[in-house]
Design an enzyme around this catalytic site. Structure first.
Site, PDB file in Angstrom:
ATOM      1  CD  GLU A 193     -12.664  20.913  23.170  1.00 51.85           C
ATOM      2  OE1 GLU A 193     -13.534  20.627  24.016  1.00 51.85           O
ATOM      3  OE2 GLU A 193     -12.814  21.830  22.334  1.00 51.85           O
ATOM      4  CD  GLU A 204     -13.300  20.722  17.992  1.00 47.33           C
ATOM      5  OE1 GLU A 204     -14.131  21.384  18.664  1.00 47.33           O
ATOM      6  OE2 GLU A 204     -12.985  19.557  18.265  1.00 47.33           O
TER       7      GLU A 204
HETATM    8  O1  AHR Z   1     -17.523  20.822  17.779  1.00 45.00           O
HETATM    9  C1  AHR Z   1     -18.279  20.443  18.875  1.00 45.00           C
HETATM   10  C2  AHR Z   1     -17.426  20.134  20.085  1.00 45.00           C
HETATM   11  O2  AHR Z   1     -16.770  21.289  20.508  1.00 45.00           O
HETATM   12  C3  AHR Z   1     -16.303  19.144  19.894  1.00 45.00           C
HETATM   13  O3  AHR Z   1     -16.721  17.829  19.999  1.00 45.00           O
HETATM   14  C4  AHR Z   1     -15.384  19.483  21.030  1.00 45.00           C
HETATM   15  O4  AHR Z   1     -14.040  19.173  20.746  1.00 45.00           O
HETATM   16  C5  AHR Z   1     -15.623  20.966  21.256  1.00 45.00           C
HETATM   17  O5  AHR Z   1     -15.851  21.251  22.580  1.00 45.00           O
END
Ligand code: AHR
Length: 513
Positions: A192, A318
Site C-alpha cells: 500500500e 488483500e
Molecule cells: O489487513 C489489514 C491492513 O489493511 C493491512 O495491513 C493493510 O495493507 C491494509 O490497509
C-alpha cells in the site's frame, strides 16, 4: 427434503419447469487454469493473528508443535492452504528482518506502531514463518520493506533465505538452524505504497521499485515472482503507471491490488457490525463485494492493452470484509466475528476470481486467524472454524482446476427496494482429478431457487456439500463451534439433467457425474 439425523440434503427429480433457472456447462471448452494460489491467506503481525492465533511458543500449555498451535495447524492442513503472505500489510514497511532471527531471548523488542502499539518480541521471525509454511504445506509470499528499509536490507534478506553459497549471510542462516535455502514463490516490494507504505505517487513508487528491484538477485532456480504494490478499490492509476514504466530490466510479475468489503461502503462512517445486522446491510455488503468485478475489469483492461501476453498478473493480495471492531477489544487488533454472510462474500469473490483466472492468479484473504475475515478464531485454549473457513473448504476442488464456461437462462434477481442483483452466482470447472465441479451461491436470504443443470453428455447425479443456516448472521462460538457447518447434499438426474433447489442464503458445491 432434509434428513435431520444424517445431515444430508437429498433432492428427488421433479420435471423442469420453463421458468426454472437453467444452467448449462460447456464441457468442451476448458481453461484457463484456476491457480490454486487464489485461495491464499494473509498473516500479519497484527493483534492476535500470529501471537496466540498461530504461535504460542514451545513452552505454552496450549498444545503445540514446536511452538505452533496444534489445533490451528491441523485445521489449516485440512484446508490445503496454497500460499501464505507475511509479515504484512502495513507492518511490512516497518519490519526489519534481522530483528527476527537468532536466539529468541536475544531478539529485539520493537513497538508495533501500526497495530495497537504493542511490543513485538520478534519470537516469530523468518525461521518460524518458513517452518510454519512447511508444516501446513503452503508456498510462501514474503512482503519486503520498501517504506523504512533500504535496498541493501531487502537484498540481504533474500540472500539470507535463498543462497546456497558460503556467504556470511547464508552461513548465518545455517548457524540459526536452517541448512538448505528456502524456496520463495513471491516477493513484494512494499505494501500500500499509496498510503501506510509511504504515501507515494505512482511515479515515485515506480522509481523505487526499479531501484530496489535491481538488487534482488537470487539463484537461477529460486527466482520469486516480484510483486509491485498496486492500487485499491477503484484506483487504476497504479496499474496504468507501473505497466508502462517499470521497463524490462526489473521483473514485474504481478501487481498487488487491495479491496475490502465494508457494509456501509465508506471508511469515513461506521463500517457496520459483524453480527446483528438487518437485511439491508446484508444486501449492501454483498453488493459492495460484487463491485470488485468492475475494478478487476478496469485494471485488466489496462494490462491487456500493454501486456497482451499476460506476463504480469493482477493479484488481489488483500481482500475480505472489514467491520466495526468488537467492543472492548484493542481497536488496533481488528478482531471481528464471522457469520454466514462472510461465507457468501467469500464464495462470491471466488466465483469472480475464477472468471478472470488468466490474470488473477494469486489472492490472499485478510486475514487467516483472529483478524478481519478470519478462517479461525481462538480464545486461549479454544479454537473455532468460521463460516469463511467452510467456504474455503467447499472450494478446495477448484484449486488448479480448469474453468469451464457456464451460461444461465432465466436468472432471477434478488431485490432490496429499487436495488437489485443477480440471485445466483455460478462457476464450474474440471478438477485436477478429472471430475466436474459446480458451485452455486444463492444470495437471497429468504427464498431458495430451483435450477436445472445440463451440459456435456448429461448428468446422472450430483454429490456435494451445502453451507447454509437459519439466520443471516448465524455464526460459530466457542460454546457452539459447529452451529454453521457444511452438510452433505445429493440430487439425482433425469434425462441427462439435474433439477434441484438451492436453499436461501447458501453456498453449494457439487461434483457432477
Ligand atoms: O489487513 C489489514 C491492513 O489493511 C493491512 O495491513 C493493510 O495493507 C491494509 O490497509
Amino acid at each position: 427434503m432434509k434428513t435431520s439425523g444424517l445431515a444430508l440434503w437429498l433432492y428427488c427429480v421433479s420435471a423442469p419447469l420453463l421458468a426454472d433457472t437453467r444452467i448449462t456447462i460447456d464441457t468442451a471448452h476448458p481453461g484457463p487454469v484456476i491457480n490454486r494460489h487464489i485461495y491464499g491467506q494473509f498473516m500479519e503481525h497484527l493483534g492476535r493473528g500470529i501471537y496466540e492465533g498461530i504461535w504460542v511458543g514451545k513452552d505454552s500449555t496450549i498444545p503445540n508443535i514446536d511452538g505452533f498451535r496444534t489445533d490451528v495447524v491441523n485445521a489449516l492442513k485440512d484446508l490445503h492452504v496454497p500460499v501464505l503472505r507475511w509479515p504484512g500489510g502495513c507492518f511490512a514497511d516497518e519490519y526489519h528482518w534481522m530483528d527476527g532471527i537468532g536466539p529468541p531471548a536475544q531478539r529485539k523488542k520493537t513497538v508495533n506502531t501500526t497495530w495497537g502499539g504493542v511490543i513485538d518480541d520478534n519470537a516469530f521471525g523468518t525461521h518460524e514463518f518458513m517452518a510454519f509454511a512447511e508444516l501446513i504445506g503452503a508456498d510462501v509470499y514474503i512482503n519486503g520493506n520498501l517504506g523504512t528499509g533500504t535496498p541493501a536490507e531487502m537484498a540481504q534478506w533474500l540472500e539470507y533465505m535463498t543462497s546456497d553459497s558460503q556467504s556470511t549471510l547464508a552461513n548465518l542462516r545455517r548457524q540459526n538452524g536452517r541448512d538448505q535455502p528456502w524456496k520463495i514463490q513471491y516477493f513484494a516490494l512494499g505494501n500500500e505504497s499509496w498510503g501506510c507504505g509511504g504515501s507515494m505517487t505512482p511515479a515515485y513508487y515506480t522509481d523505487l521499485y526499479k531501484h530496489f528491484g535491481s538488487f534482488l538477485k537470487t539463484p537461477a532456480d529460486n527466482k520469486p515472482e516480484l510483486i509491485a504494490s498496486g492500487g485499491h478499490t477503484n484506483l487504476t492509476e497504479w496499474t496504468d503507471y507501473l505497466i508502462q514504466h517499470v521497463g524490462k530490466d526489473v521483473r514485474l510479475n504481478g501487481i498487488g491490488h487491495h479491496y475490502y468489503t465494508l457494509p456501509s461502503g465508506s471508511w469515513d462512517t461506521n463500517k457496520g457490525p459483524a453480527l446483528g445486522f438487518d437485511e439491508t446491510a446484508w444486501f449492501n455488503t454483498l453488493k459492495q463485494t460484487r463491485r470488485i468485478e468492475g475494478f478487476i475489469q478496469s485494471n485488466v483492461a489496462i494490462l491487456d492493452k500493454y501486456d497482451p501476453a499476460k506476463k504480469t498478473g493482477f493479484y488481489v493480495d488483500e481482500w475480505g470484509t472489514w467491520y466495526d471492531t468488537e467492543q472492548g477489544d484493542n481497536p488496533g487488533f481488528l478482531y471481528q466475528q464471522n457469520s454466514l454472510r462472510d461465507a457468501i462474500v467469500a464464495a462470491l469473490n471466488f466465483n469472480i476470481f475464477h472468471q478472470y483466472a488468466d490474470r488473477v492468479r494469486m489472492a490472499n484473504i485478510a486475514q487467516m486467524v483472529n483478524v478481519l475475515q478470519a478462517m479461525i478464531l481462538t480464545d486461549k485454549q479454544k479454537m473455532l472454524l468460521t463460516p469463511t473457513y467452510h467456504a474455503f473448504s467447499l472450494y478446495v476442488p477448484f484449486q488448479d482446476a480448469m474453468r469451464l464456461p457456464v451460461t444461465t437462462d432465466n436468472m432471477p434477481t434478488y431485490d432490496n427496494g429499487k436495488d437489485t442483483m443477480p440471485k445466483l452466482s455460478v462457476t464450474a470447472a474440471r478438477g485436477k482429478n478429472g471430475k466436474l465441479y459446480l458451485a452455486l451461491v444463492n444470495v437471497d436470504p429468504r427464498r431458495g431457487e430451483t435450477v436445472v443443470i445440463a451440459g456435456g453428455s448429461g448428468f446422472k447425479r450430483a454429490n456435494g456439500r451445502l453451507l447454509t443456516a437459519d439466520a443471516m448472521d448465524a455464526h460459530n462460538t466457542f460454546e457452539h463451534p459447529d452451529a454453521v457447518a457444511p452438510e452433505g447434499f445429493q440430487a439425482l438426474g433425469s434425462g441427462g439433467k439435474i433439477t434441484l433447489d438451492v436453499p436461501a442464503k447458501a453456498v453449494l458445491v457439487l461434483e457432477l457425474e
